[in-house]
Design an enzyme around this catalytic site. Structure first.
Site, PDB file in Angstrom:
ATOM      1  N   CYS A 153       1.901  -3.201  15.368  1.00 20.93           N
ATOM      2  CA  CYS A 153       1.868  -2.863  13.935  1.00 20.93           C
ATOM      3  C   CYS A 153       1.204  -3.970  13.133  1.00 20.93           C
ATOM      4  O   CYS A 153       1.583  -5.136  13.230  1.00 20.93           O
ATOM      5  CB  CYS A 153       3.282  -2.619  13.435  1.00 20.93           C
ATOM      6  SG  CYS A 153       3.379  -2.415  11.646  1.00 20.93           S
TER       7      CYS A 153
ATOM      8  N   CYS B 163      -1.045   5.295  10.094  1.00 18.80           N
ATOM      9  CA  CYS B 163       0.178   4.584  10.467  1.00 18.80           C
ATOM     10  C   CYS B 163      -0.162   3.234  11.068  1.00 18.80           C
ATOM     11  O   CYS B 163      -0.997   3.151  11.966  1.00 18.80           O
ATOM     12  CB  CYS B 163       0.935   5.332  11.548  1.00 18.80           C
ATOM     13  SG  CYS B 163       1.395   6.965  11.106  1.00 18.80           S
TER      14      CYS B 163
ATOM     15  N   CYS C 136       6.773  -5.812  15.138  1.00 20.28           N
ATOM     16  CA  CYS C 136       6.428  -4.975  16.297  1.00 20.28           C
ATOM     17  C   CYS C 136       5.012  -5.319  16.767  1.00 20.28           C
ATOM     18  O   CYS C 136       4.122  -5.586  15.969  1.00 20.28           O
ATOM     19  CB  CYS C 136       6.520  -3.499  15.932  1.00 20.28           C
ATOM     20  SG  CYS C 136       8.184  -3.025  15.436  1.00 20.28           S
TER      21      CYS C 136
ATOM     22  N   GLU D  28       0.822  -1.198   0.000  1.00 22.16           N
ATOM     23  CA  GLU D  28       0.000   0.000   0.000  1.00 22.16           C
ATOM     24  C   GLU D  28       0.863   1.259   0.000  1.00 22.16           C
ATOM     25  O   GLU D  28       1.965   1.286   0.559  1.00 22.16           O
ATOM     26  CB  GLU D  28      -0.935  -0.028   1.218  1.00 22.16           C
ATOM     27  CG  GLU D  28      -1.925  -1.171   1.077  1.00 22.16           C
ATOM     28  CD  GLU D  28      -2.900  -1.343   2.221  1.00 22.16           C
ATOM     29  OE1 GLU D  28      -3.990  -1.837   1.966  1.00 22.16           O
ATOM     30  OE2 GLU D  28      -2.571  -0.993   3.360  1.00 22.16           O
TER      31      GLU D  28
ATOM     32  N   CYS E 156       6.667  -7.505   6.887  1.00 24.58           N
ATOM     33  CA  CYS E 156       7.844  -7.016   7.609  1.00 24.58           C
ATOM     34  C   CYS E 156       8.285  -8.088   8.588  1.00 24.58           C
ATOM     35  O   CYS E 156       7.456  -8.727   9.246  1.00 24.58           O
ATOM     36  CB  CYS E 156       7.525  -5.726   8.361  1.00 24.58           C
ATOM     37  SG  CYS E 156       8.957  -5.041   9.235  1.00 24.58           S
TER      38      CYS E 156
ATOM     39  N   CYS F 184       3.567   8.310   1.278  1.00 22.95           N
ATOM     40  CA  CYS F 184       4.073   7.307   2.216  1.00 22.95           C
ATOM     41  C   CYS F 184       4.266   6.010   1.422  1.00 22.95           C
ATOM     42  O   CYS F 184       3.315   5.456   0.878  1.00 22.95           O
ATOM     43  CB  CYS F 184       3.042   7.151   3.340  1.00 22.95           C
ATOM     44  SG  CYS F 184       3.509   5.930   4.557  1.00 22.95           S
TER      45      CYS F 184
HETATM   46  N1  SAH Z   1       9.446  -0.042   9.574  1.00 18.69           N
HETATM   47  C1  SAH Z   1       9.648   1.348   9.697  1.00 18.69           C
HETATM   48  C2  SAH Z   1       8.748   2.174   8.816  1.00 18.69           C
HETATM   49  C3  SAH Z   1       7.320   1.746   8.675  1.00 18.69           C
HETATM   50  S1  SAH Z   1       6.288   1.929  10.089  1.00 18.69           S
HETATM   51  C4  SAH Z   1       9.520   1.782  11.148  1.00 18.69           C
HETATM   52  O1  SAH Z   1       9.091   0.988  11.972  1.00 18.69           O
HETATM   53  O2  SAH Z   1       9.903   2.900  11.444  1.00 18.69           O
HETATM   54  C5  SAH Z   1       5.989   3.682  10.132  1.00 18.69           C
HETATM   55  C6  SAH Z   1       5.626   4.223  11.507  1.00 18.69           C
HETATM   56  O3  SAH Z   1       4.324   3.797  11.906  1.00 18.69           O
HETATM   57  C7  SAH Z   1       6.569   3.742  12.586  1.00 18.69           C
HETATM   58  O4  SAH Z   1       6.959   4.775  13.433  1.00 18.69           O
HETATM   59  C8  SAH Z   1       5.722   2.752  13.314  1.00 18.69           C
HETATM   60  O5  SAH Z   1       6.171   2.557  14.613  1.00 18.69           O
HETATM   61  C9  SAH Z   1       4.367   3.381  13.257  1.00 18.69           C
HETATM   62  N2  SAH Z   1       3.281   2.453  13.560  1.00 18.69           N
HETATM   63  C10 SAH Z   1       3.243   1.135  13.301  1.00 18.69           C
HETATM   64  N3  SAH Z   1       2.080   0.609  13.729  1.00 18.69           N
HETATM   65  C11 SAH Z   1       1.355   1.621  14.257  1.00 18.69           C
HETATM   66  C12 SAH Z   1       0.045   1.714  14.810  1.00 18.69           C
HETATM   67  N4  SAH Z   1      -0.746   0.649  14.890  1.00 18.69           N
HETATM   68  N5  SAH Z   1      -0.376   2.914  15.239  1.00 18.69           N
HETATM   69  C13 SAH Z   1       0.408   4.004  15.106  1.00 18.69           C
HETATM   70  N6  SAH Z   1       1.642   3.981  14.575  1.00 18.69           N
HETATM   71  C14 SAH Z   1       2.122   2.800  14.158  1.00 18.69           C
HETATM   72 FE1  SF4 Z   2       7.970  -3.471  10.610  1.00 14.45          FE
HETATM   73 FE2  SF4 Z   2       5.724  -2.360  11.492  1.00 14.45          FE
HETATM   74 FE3  SF4 Z   2       7.809  -2.627  13.153  1.00 14.45          FE
HETATM   75 FE4  SF4 Z   2       7.936  -0.840  11.135  1.00 14.45          FE
HETATM   76  S1  SF4 Z   2       6.523  -0.793  12.887  1.00 14.45           S
HETATM   77  S2  SF4 Z   2       9.513  -2.314  11.738  1.00 14.45           S
HETATM   78  S3  SF4 Z   2       6.730  -1.933   9.546  1.00 14.45           S
HETATM   79  S4  SF4 Z   2       6.654  -4.302  12.197  1.00 14.45           S
END
Ligand code: SAH
Ligand code: SF4
Length: 380
Positions: free
Chosen positions: A119, A348, A116, A92, A112, A105
């Site tokens: 996420c 995000c 996390c 996306e 990934c 974006c």
């Molecule tokens: N992998 C990279 C970039 C993609 S995620 C990273 O982790 O930085 C982009 C941003 O969205 C990151 O700061 C991540 O922590 C945040 N993010 C991921 N899941 C989220 C959620 N459910 N709510 C708000 N922010 C989130």
């Molecule tokens: Fe991967 Fe989501 Fe963690 Fe970014 S926030 S490193 S996209 S798992």
């Protein structure tokens, strides 16, 4: 031999490709400008290229766009595209219009591997790295599509900023990321200044050093916790690269660029990382102990965007504001990110182009593209 996708090449690589076929560098520049500045993918329409070169291109190369599998527009002007990257995977890309800028974006991987806790992309696991051309194709498509829709004058740009904050961990796909960044920055490409291109990382320390040496664009670091004990739980990569190493890498990143700063992203999770005490621990963390000066930084607090199966809750607004105030009182510029596009799951952490349930992916990929009318407020 399969034709090469010219979107995979930065200008140096395209020059080498042309020179290997007896063409001079200025031809590569012309070709690069046709592709990225004019959005042209049909070699026959590149009118100032010699017929002999156009024939070579037609036989050996393509400008390979990603098939659009879906498009959704939010009430706030945000647009989300779903691109089919084959094998049942999709990624996306989200366009976020604001008064003074248009931000795209961009995704770097299908899924990934970092995983996390909060996420949605992390929950689905890792499918594959995108190629450089697949990263660039998201920008190529969005920029030229938006220019047409918005009837922009020649020279006007729809996208002024790119953030590598879509699906995937860009620094775990460094080989493909670097040429894509070079295309974004190239004056013959998209001409974005290095401060308008942001790589967001969960903290792949050795690659932060590589990025600094190769292409020092703006860096965002997803912090989410002030201590290793908590960050180990939220961002599993922390077990490999703990906070002290991450902070040292941030300092090194800025060492040669006195006007730059790191943006620390911090996803606010109810009852987990949003206590006042944790804000004070963050101040200590970025301030360094002993003689180290504070890391030049800003904080971007992101209210958690829930998704099914996360089992987590968004911090209440008052707690987010109180947390922000503590950081601000310590002299750290802090913003609370406005949630954009959450009505279309484009906010995000809600991006999940590929889901475990393949039948759902197939349904999404075959869903007809929703056409939307140009919206005046989309104009950056
Ligand atoms: N992998 C990279 C970039 C993609 S995620 C990273 O982790 O930085 C982009 C941003 O969205 C990151 O700061 C991540 O922590 C945040 N993010 C991921 N899941 C989220 C959620 N459910 N709510 C708000 N922010 C989130
Ligand atoms: Fe991967 Fe989501 Fe963690 Fe970014 S926030 S490193 S996209 S798992």
């Amino acid at each position: 031999m399969a034709p090469v996708n010219l979107l995979d090449h930065d200008l140096d690589a395209l020059t080498a490709w042309c020179e290997a076929r007896g063409e001079k560098r200025f031809r590569a520049v012309q070709l690069f400008r046709w592709i990225h500045q004019k959005g042209e993918g049909d070699f026959d329409r590149m009118s100032d290229l010699a017929k002999s070169l156009r024939d070579k291109l037609a036989a050996q190369a393509v400008v390979q766009a990603l098939p659009v599998a879906g498009e959704q527009a939010s009430a706030d002007g945000t647009i989300k595209w779903l691109f089919d990257v084959g094998g049942g995977n999709a990624v996306e890309t989200v366009f976020i219009p604001e008064a003074e800028r248009g931000t795209l974006c961009v995704s770097s991987q299908a899924g990934c591997a970092v995983g996390c806790r909060f996420c949605s992309t992390g929950h689905q696991g890792f499918s594959r790295n995108l190629a450089s051309g697949e990263i660039v194709a998201q920008l190529w498509f969005a920029e030229h599509q938006l220019r047409r829709r918005l009837n922009l004058a020649p020279g006007e740009r729809a996208i002024s900023n790119v953030v590598m904050m879509g699906m995937g961990e860009p620094l775990q796909n460094y080989g493909a990321l670097l040429p894509a960044l070079r295309v974004m920055l190239d004056d013959h490409g998209y001409g974005l200044s290095r401060r308008r291109v942001t790589v967001s990382t969960s903290g792949v320390v050795p690659m932060i050093d590589r990025l600094r040496a190769d292409c020092p664009v703006a860096l965002a670091v997803s912090l989410h916790a002030p201590t290793d004990a908590l960050r180990d739980q939220l961002v599993p990569l922390n077990r490999k690269y703990p906070l002290a190493e991450l902070m040292a890498a941030c300092r090194r990143y800025l060492a040669a660029a006195p006007r730059d700063f790191i943006t620390f992203e911090y996803c606010m999770l109810d009852g987990i990382n949003d206590a006042p005490e944790q804000a004070r621990q963050l101040i200590d963390l970025v301030s360094g102990r002993g003689a180290a000066p504070r890391v030049p930084c800003k904080f971007n607090l992101i209210p958690f965007n829930p998704f099914p199966a996360s089992g987590l809750k968004r911090s209440p607004r008052e707690r987010v504001l109180a947390f922000a105030a503590i950081l601000q009182d310590a002299g750290i510029v802090t913003t609370v990110r406005r949630t954009r596009g959450d009505d279309i799951d484009a906010a995000c952490g809600q991006l999940a182009g590929e889901v475990q349930d393949r039948t759902d992916v197939q349904a999404r990929l075959t869903r007809p593209v929703i056409r939307i009318e140009p919206q005046p407020q989309v104009r950056p």
